[in-house]
Design an enzyme around this catalytic site. Structure first.
Site, PDB file in Angstrom:
ATOM      1  N   ARG A   6      -1.410   2.287  -5.440  1.00 20.87           N
ATOM      2  CA  ARG A   6      -0.754   1.606  -5.438  1.00 20.87           C
ATOM      3  C   ARG A   6       0.359   1.437  -6.745  1.00 20.87           C
ATOM      4  NH1 ARG A   6      -2.125  -3.575  -2.753  1.00 20.87           N
ATOM      5  NH2 ARG A   6       0.060  -3.556  -3.514  1.00 20.87           N
ATOM      6  N   ARG A  62      12.007  10.198   1.497  1.00 20.12           N
ATOM      7  CA  ARG A  62      12.817  11.670   2.339  1.00 20.12           C
ATOM      8  C   ARG A  62      13.556  12.290   2.006  1.00 20.12           C
ATOM      9  NH1 ARG A  62      12.102   7.563   6.682  1.00 20.12           N
ATOM     10  NH2 ARG A  62      13.915   7.434   6.873  1.00 20.12           N
ATOM     11  N   CYS A  74       6.654   2.680   7.591  1.00 21.98           N
ATOM     12  CA  CYS A  74       7.586   0.877   6.879  1.00 21.98           C
ATOM     13  C   CYS A  74       6.463   0.087   7.359  1.00 21.98           C
ATOM     14  CB  CYS A  74       8.386   1.139   6.661  1.00 21.98           C
ATOM     15  SG  CYS A  74       9.899   2.426   5.689  1.00 21.98           S
ATOM     16  N   GLU A  77       4.659  -7.028   4.685  1.00 20.72           N
ATOM     17  CA  GLU A  77       3.619  -7.562   4.227  1.00 20.72           C
ATOM     18  C   GLU A  77       3.934  -8.889   5.241  1.00 20.72           C
ATOM     19  OE1 GLU A  77       1.226  -7.344   1.546  1.00 20.72           O
ATOM     20  OE2 GLU A  77       2.331  -6.057   1.954  1.00 20.72           O
ATOM     21  N   ARG A  89       5.984  -2.686  -2.160  1.00 18.57           N
ATOM     22  CA  ARG A  89       4.921  -2.640  -2.219  1.00 18.57           C
ATOM     23  C   ARG A  89       4.311  -0.980  -1.694  1.00 18.57           C
ATOM     24  NH1 ARG A  89       3.996  -7.655  -1.343  1.00 18.57           N
ATOM     25  NH2 ARG A  89       2.872  -8.939  -2.844  1.00 18.57           N
ATOM     26  N   TYR A 107       3.399  -0.608 -11.444  1.00 19.09           N
ATOM     27  CA  TYR A 107       4.396  -2.347 -11.276  1.00 19.09           C
ATOM     28  C   TYR A 107       5.020  -2.234 -12.170  1.00 19.09           C
ATOM     29  CZ  TYR A 107       0.373  -2.672  -8.125  1.00 19.09           C
ATOM     30  OH  TYR A 107      -0.640  -3.233  -7.219  1.00 19.09           O
ATOM     31  N   ARG A 115      -0.204  -7.739 -10.534  1.00 21.40           N
ATOM     32  CA  ARG A 115      -1.496  -7.458 -10.905  1.00 21.40           C
ATOM     33  C   ARG A 115      -1.842  -6.563 -12.747  1.00 21.40           C
ATOM     34  NH1 ARG A 115      -5.224  -4.815  -7.732  1.00 21.40           N
ATOM     35  NH2 ARG A 115      -6.803  -4.797  -9.258  1.00 21.40           N
TER      36      ARG A 115
END
Length: 127
Positions: A6, A62, A74, A77, A89, A107, A115
């Protein structure tokens, strides 16, 4: 084994150049931190908050050398009140021998607030 890696990053504004530049930065940092080669990547899912619509972040992936054959998608959220704005994200599905606790999630920018537990782990392990 396939593991999820992540990461998240924020942009200062919904400008195509910044969305692409910061997405590229995040993906390259995730790859660097985890020694990921494009051939190890099964797929990448990139989501943005709904306030980002000026560019497809997948385009940034890409354009990275040797990443043009990696499947990238894509999406947006969920639009939850109070959520972090202008956030990109990434969920990278990677073939790796690393255990879950050995994965370095990345992050950057204001997204470090999402986080702090993982951000602190990454800062300790990279020093």
């Amino acid at each position: 084994m396939i593991r999820g890696v992540r990461g998240a990053i924020t942009v200062s504004a919904d400008q195509p150049e910044e969305v692409l530049q910061e997405t590229r930065r995040l993906v390259l940092e995730i790859a660097r931190e985890n020694k990921i080669e494009p051939d190890h990547v099964a797929s990448v899912i990139i989501s943005t908050t709904t306030d980002i619509s000026s560019a497809f972040p997948a385009k940034a992936v890409r354009t990275i050398d040797e990443w043009n054959f990696v499947p990238v998608m894509c999406t947006h959220e969920m639009d939850v009140p109070g959520s972090m704005p202008l956030c990109i994200r990434v969920m990278m599905h990677v073939n790796t021998e690393l255990s879950q606790k050995e994965i370095h999630h990345v992050y950057l920018n204001e997204a470090t607030k999402l986080r702090p537990d993982l951000t602190a782990k990454s800062q300790v392990s990279s020093t």
